[in-house]
Design a protein around this motif. Structure first.
Motif, PDB file in Angstrom:
ATOM      1  N   ALA A 131     -27.588  -2.392  10.427  1.00 47.55           N
ATOM      2  CA  ALA A 131     -27.856  -3.543  11.065  1.00 47.55           C
ATOM      3  C   ALA A 131     -28.165  -3.258  12.576  1.00 47.55           C
ATOM      4  CB  ALA A 131     -26.612  -4.492  11.127  1.00 47.55           C
ATOM      5  N   SER A 132     -27.464  -2.121  13.107  1.00 45.23           N
ATOM      6  CA  SER A 132     -27.961  -1.880  14.412  1.00 45.23           C
ATOM      7  C   SER A 132     -29.289  -1.394  14.631  1.00 45.23           C
ATOM      8  CB  SER A 132     -27.001  -0.650  15.131  1.00 45.23           C
ATOM      9  OG  SER A 132     -25.630  -1.059  14.896  1.00 45.23           O
ATOM     10  N   ILE A 133     -29.746  -0.806  13.783  1.00 42.75           N
ATOM     11  CA  ILE A 133     -31.522  -0.359  13.678  1.00 42.75           C
ATOM     12  C   ILE A 133     -31.975  -1.667  13.509  1.00 42.75           C
ATOM     13  CG2 ILE A 133     -33.072   1.057  12.682  1.00 42.75           C
ATOM     14  CD1 ILE A 133     -30.932   2.983  11.780  1.00 42.75           C
ATOM     15  N   MET A 134     -31.646  -2.402  12.622  1.00 39.85           N
ATOM     16  CA  MET A 134     -32.499  -3.867  12.373  1.00 39.85           C
ATOM     17  C   MET A 134     -32.531  -4.689  13.619  1.00 39.85           C
ATOM     18  SD  MET A 134     -31.050  -7.013   9.891  1.00 39.85           S
ATOM     19  CE  MET A 134     -29.789  -7.106  11.212  1.00 39.85           C
TER      20      MET A 134
ATOM     21  N   ALA B 191     -27.336  -2.745  20.787  1.00 41.50           N
ATOM     22  CA  ALA B 191     -28.753  -2.296  20.236  1.00 41.50           C
ATOM     23  C   ALA B 191     -29.628  -3.612  20.548  1.00 41.50           C
ATOM     24  CB  ALA B 191     -28.898  -2.258  18.616  1.00 41.50           C
ATOM     25  N   VAL B 192     -28.982  -4.793  20.496  1.00 39.78           N
ATOM     26  CA  VAL B 192     -29.866  -5.956  20.799  1.00 39.78           C
ATOM     27  C   VAL B 192     -30.200  -6.044  22.442  1.00 39.78           C
ATOM     28  CG1 VAL B 192     -28.218  -7.720  21.129  1.00 39.78           C
ATOM     29  CG2 VAL B 192     -30.295  -8.344  20.079  1.00 39.78           C
ATOM     30  N   LEU B 193     -29.310  -5.291  23.264  1.00 38.17           N
ATOM     31  CA  LEU B 193     -29.405  -5.305  24.624  1.00 38.17           C
ATOM     32  C   LEU B 193     -30.680  -4.661  25.159  1.00 38.17           C
ATOM     33  CD1 LEU B 193     -27.904  -6.439  27.150  1.00 38.17           C
ATOM     34  CD2 LEU B 193     -26.858  -4.103  27.187  1.00 38.17           C
ATOM     35  N   VAL B 194     -31.055  -3.722  24.206  1.00 43.42           N
ATOM     36  CA  VAL B 194     -32.199  -2.841  24.692  1.00 43.42           C
ATOM     37  C   VAL B 194     -33.463  -3.034  23.866  1.00 43.42           C
ATOM     38  CG1 VAL B 194     -30.493  -0.804  25.308  1.00 43.42           C
ATOM     39  CG2 VAL B 194     -31.619  -0.931  22.958  1.00 43.42           C
TER      40      VAL B 194
ATOM     41  N   GLU C 189     -39.050  -0.489  13.055  1.00 42.06           N
ATOM     42  CA  GLU C 189     -37.621  -0.378  13.308  1.00 42.06           C
ATOM     43  C   GLU C 189     -37.011  -1.126  12.217  1.00 42.06           C
ATOM     44  OE1 GLU C 189     -37.358   0.000  18.009  1.00 42.06           O
ATOM     45  OE2 GLU C 189     -37.371  -1.829  17.302  1.00 42.06           O
ATOM     46  N   VAL C 190     -37.335  -2.358  11.831  1.00 40.48           N
ATOM     47  CA  VAL C 190     -36.814  -3.123  10.891  1.00 40.48           C
ATOM     48  C   VAL C 190     -37.009  -2.458   9.366  1.00 40.48           C
ATOM     49  CG1 VAL C 190     -36.763  -5.308   9.674  1.00 40.48           C
ATOM     50  CG2 VAL C 190     -37.132  -5.200  12.064  1.00 40.48           C
TER      51      VAL C 190
ATOM     52  N   VAL D 178     -32.445   2.935   5.242  1.00 39.61           N
ATOM     53  CA  VAL D 178     -31.034   3.633   5.539  1.00 39.61           C
ATOM     54  C   VAL D 178     -30.287   2.709   4.578  1.00 39.61           C
ATOM     55  CG1 VAL D 178     -29.237   3.684   7.316  1.00 39.61           C
ATOM     56  CG2 VAL D 178     -31.595   4.402   7.768  1.00 39.61           C
ATOM     57  N   LEU D 179     -30.236   1.633   4.639  1.00 40.06           N
ATOM     58  CA  LEU D 179     -29.162   0.506   4.094  1.00 40.06           C
ATOM     59  C   LEU D 179     -29.430   0.839   2.450  1.00 40.06           C
ATOM     60  CD1 LEU D 179     -27.148  -1.566   3.994  1.00 40.06           C
ATOM     61  CD2 LEU D 179     -28.886  -3.435   3.715  1.00 40.06           C
ATOM     62  N   ALA D 180     -30.602   0.922   1.896  1.00 35.39           N
ATOM     63  CA  ALA D 180     -30.833   1.066   0.463  1.00 35.39           C
ATOM     64  C   ALA D 180     -30.455   2.315   0.124  1.00 35.39           C
ATOM     65  CB  ALA D 180     -32.013   0.778  -0.112  1.00 35.39           C
ATOM     66  N   SER D 181     -31.125   3.534   0.796  1.00 33.28           N
ATOM     67  CA  SER D 181     -30.859   4.697   0.358  1.00 33.28           C
ATOM     68  C   SER D 181     -29.742   5.078   0.372  1.00 33.28           C
ATOM     69  CB  SER D 181     -31.762   5.714   0.958  1.00 33.28           C
ATOM     70  OG  SER D 181     -31.683   5.634   2.295  1.00 33.28           O
ATOM     71  N   CYS D 182     -28.721   4.841   1.307  1.00 29.20           N
ATOM     72  CA  CYS D 182     -27.343   5.366   1.616  1.00 29.20           C
ATOM     73  C   CYS D 182     -26.439   4.610   0.501  1.00 29.20           C
ATOM     74  CB  CYS D 182     -26.901   5.158   2.904  1.00 29.20           C
ATOM     75  SG  CYS D 182     -27.832   6.061   4.221  1.00 29.20           S
TER      76      CYS D 182
END
Length: 481
Positions: free
Chosen positions: A216-219, A347-350, A375-376, A382-386
Motif C-alpha cells: 500500500a505504501s508503494i501504491m 509515501a503520499v507526502l513525496v 509504481e502502482v 509485491v502484494l500478489a507474489s508475497c
C-alpha cells in the motif's frame, strides 16, 4: 481526520436500521465526499497559484500532497480521539479545522502560508460531497472570484462538516431493571469492564499485514498523481479551464458506479477468499491505465483515460480496506487502518511533489504518468507474489501430526493450537472412561463373590489353572464352592 475508529462505548447496542440511521448515513456521505474529493479538487487552482507566486508544479503539488498526508497520517490520532470522546465531538472539531484552514489560505501571501493553512489545517480537519461536484464548482469560483475568493467560499462550505458531525448521535443502551434499582451495581460493572486498546501494535506480528502495508505504501506513491495533474495536463494541451475541470467530473462520475459494482463482485462466495488477488488485479488495471494514458495527445484521449482510470480507481477504493479487514479481522481493524494510514502518509507526502519535480525538469506530462503507472503496478506485484509465496493456507492436520507442521500466519497457528487442545481433551476423556469401566468391573466382581468362602494359596493356584491342567480336580468336592 483520517482513520476508521470503532466506537465501543455502547457495547451490544443495536444500531438503528432506518429512521435516524438515514440521517447518519447522509452526514457520512457528505463528510466522506469532502475528504475524498478535496485534495484533488484544489488542483484546479494550481495554474493561478503558479502565476500568483511564481513557483513551479512541484511547489503547488505540495498543497494536495500535504492535504493527503495529513488525511492519512492522522488516522491513529483519530482512532484514539474517537475511542476516548466519541464520533460527534471529534467530527465537529474536524469540520471547524477544515473550514478554518481554507479561510486562512484565502489571505495567504506566499505558497508556504497555503501549505500550512490549506495543507496542514484543512488536512487535519478532513476526515467524500463527490469529486464530480467540487471540481467544476472550484473552477466556477475561481473564474468569478479568483483563487482567494474560491478558497474563502470553500472554507464556508466545509462548515457543513460540523452539521454532519452533529448528526452522529451516540448510541445509548437501554437501562435494565437491575440498573434502575441499583446505581452502585452499575458503577461496579462499568469499572470491571476492560478498557479497549487505543492502538494495537500486535498487528505487526501478522505477516499478511506487513505485506499489505509495504504494498500500500508503494501504491500511494503513484495512485494520486493522475487526478492531481490531469486538469493541468488538459490545460497544457490548449483546452479552456472549465472544459479541463470536467475531466475530474467524469472521473468521479465513473468512480460512483465502479465502487459498488466492485463491492458486489468482492462479496461473491468464490471471490471473497481471494479478494487479495482481486485487489492486485485492480492495481494492475490502474497502473496499466496510467501507462497508456501517458500517450494522450488531445482532449478525447484524456476523456477515455479518465473513464478507465475512474473504473480502476473505484475498484481500488472499494477493495483496499475490505482486504485489510480480511487480513487482520474486525477486532484489530481500527488499529490496523490507523497504522496503515500513518505509514502511507509518508509515501503520499513525496508522491505528487516528486512527480511535480519530474514535470518541472522534463516539461512533459508523459513521464509523470509513466512513473505513476510503474509504481502502482509494482505494488500489485509485491502484494500478489508475497501473498502467494509466504501466506499459505494449511489443511487441518490430525493432532498427533501437528508437531511437524510449519504454519505461515497467526490464523493458522491459532487453528492448529485449537486442534491440539481438542485432541488432548479427547485423549484425556478416553482414559477417564477406561478407568471408570475398570472400577465398575471390580465392583461387579466383588458383589458376586461369596463372603464365606476362604481359600488357601494352594486352592487359589488350582483355580487359576486351565481345565487341561486342572483335570478333574476342579470338579472334586474339595475345590467346589
Amino acid at each position: 481526520m483520517g482513520g476508521m475508529p470503532v466506537d465501543s462505548g455502547a457495547g451490544g447496542v443495536k444500531a438503528p436500521d432506518g429512521g435516524w440511521g438515514w440521517a447518519v448515513l447522509a452526514g457520512c456521505f457528505v463528510i466522506t465526499g469532502f475528504s475524498y474529493a478535496f485534495p484533488k479538487a484544489v488542483s484546479v487552482f494550481f495554474k493561478e497559484l503558479i502565476r500568483e507566486f511564481g513557483v513551479g508544479y512541484s511547489d503547488t503539488a505540495w498543497v494536495s500532497s500535504i492535504l493527503l498526508a495529513m488525511l492519512y497520517g492522522t488516522g491513529p490520532l483519530c482512532s484514539v480521539l474517537v475511542n476516548c470522546f466519541g464520533c460527534r465531538p471529534v467530527m465537529m472539531v474536524g469540520g471547524l479545522f477544515a473550514s478554518l484552514g481554507m479561510i486562512l489560505a484565502s489571505f495567504s501571501t506566499s505558497i508556504i502560508h497555503i501549505y500550512l493553512s490549506a495543507g496542514v489545517v484543512t488536512g487535519l480537519g478532513l476526515a467524500p460531497v463527490a469529486l464530480c461536484c467540487l471540481s467544476p464548482l472550484g473552477q466556477v469560483l475561481q473564474y468569478h472570484y479568483g483563487w482567494r475568493g474560491g478558497f474563502l467560499i470553500l472554507g464556508g462550505i466545509l462548515l457543513n462538516c460540523c452539521v454532519c458531525g452533529a448528526l452522529m448521535k451516540p448510541l445509548v443502551a437501554p437501562k435494565t431493571p437491575k440498573e434502575e434499582h441499583s446505581e452502585e451495581g452499575s458503577e461496579v460493572e462499568r469499572k470491571e469492564k476492560p478498557k479497549a486498546k487505543l492502538l494495537d501494535f500486535s498487528v505487526f506480528k501478522d505477516r499478511g499485514f506487513v505485506i499489505y502495508t509495504v504494498a500500500a505504501s508503494i501504491m500511494v506513491l503513484g495512485l494520486f498523481v493522475p487526478p492531481v495533474f490531469v486538469v493541468s495536463y488538459a490545460k497544457e494541451l490548449g483546452n479552456e479551464d472549465t472544459k479541463s475541470a470536467l475531466l475530474l467530473t467524469l472521473l468521479g462520475f465513473i468512480d460512483i458506479f465502479a465502487r459498488p459494482t466492485c463491492g458486489v463482485i468482492a462479496g461473491l462466495k468464490w471471490v471473497r477468499p481471494r479478494c487479495v488477488y482481486l485487489f492486485s488485479f485492480a492495481l494492475i488495471f490502474n497502473g496499466i491505465t496510467d501507462l497508456i494514458g501517458s500517450q494522450a495527445k488531445d482532449y478525447a484521449s484524456l476523456m477515455v483515460f479518465c473513464v478507465f482510470f475512474g473504473i480502476s480507481y473505484g475498484m481500488v477504493g472499494a477493495l483496499q480496506f475490505e482486504v485489510l479487514m480480511a487480513i487482520v479481522g474486525t477486532e484489530k481493524f481500527s488499529s490496523a487502518i490507523g497504522l496503515v494510514l500513518l505509514i502511507e502518509a509518508i509515501a503520499v507526502l513525496v508522491g505528487p511533489p516528486g512527480a511535480g519535480q519530474l514535470l518541472d525538469a522534463t516539461k512533459n506530462y508523459m513521464y509523470i504518468f509513466l512513473l505513476a503507472g510503474i509504481e502502482v503496478v509494482l505494488s500489485a506485484v509485491v502484494l500478489a507474489s508475497c501473498n502467494f509465496l509466504f501466506i499459505r493456507k494449511k489443511t487441518p492436520t490430525p493432532p498427533d501430526k501437528l508437531e511437524n507442521v510449519t504454519v505461515g500466519d497467526g490464523a493458522t497457528t491459532e487453528a492448529c493450537s485449537e486442534l491440539v487442545e481438542v485432541g488432548n481433551m479427547e485423549e484425556k476423556g478416553a482414559s477417564e472412561e477406561q478407568e471408570k469401566e475398570a472400577i465398575k468391573k471390580e465392583e461387579h466382581e466383588e458383589e458376586f463373590m461369596p463372603e464365606s468362602v476362604t481359600m488357601d494359596s494352594q486352592e487359589v493356584e488350582n483355580l487359576m489353572k486351565t481345565p487341561q491342567q486342572n483335570g478333574d480336580v476342579a470338579s472334586s468336592p474339595e475345590t467346589r464352592l
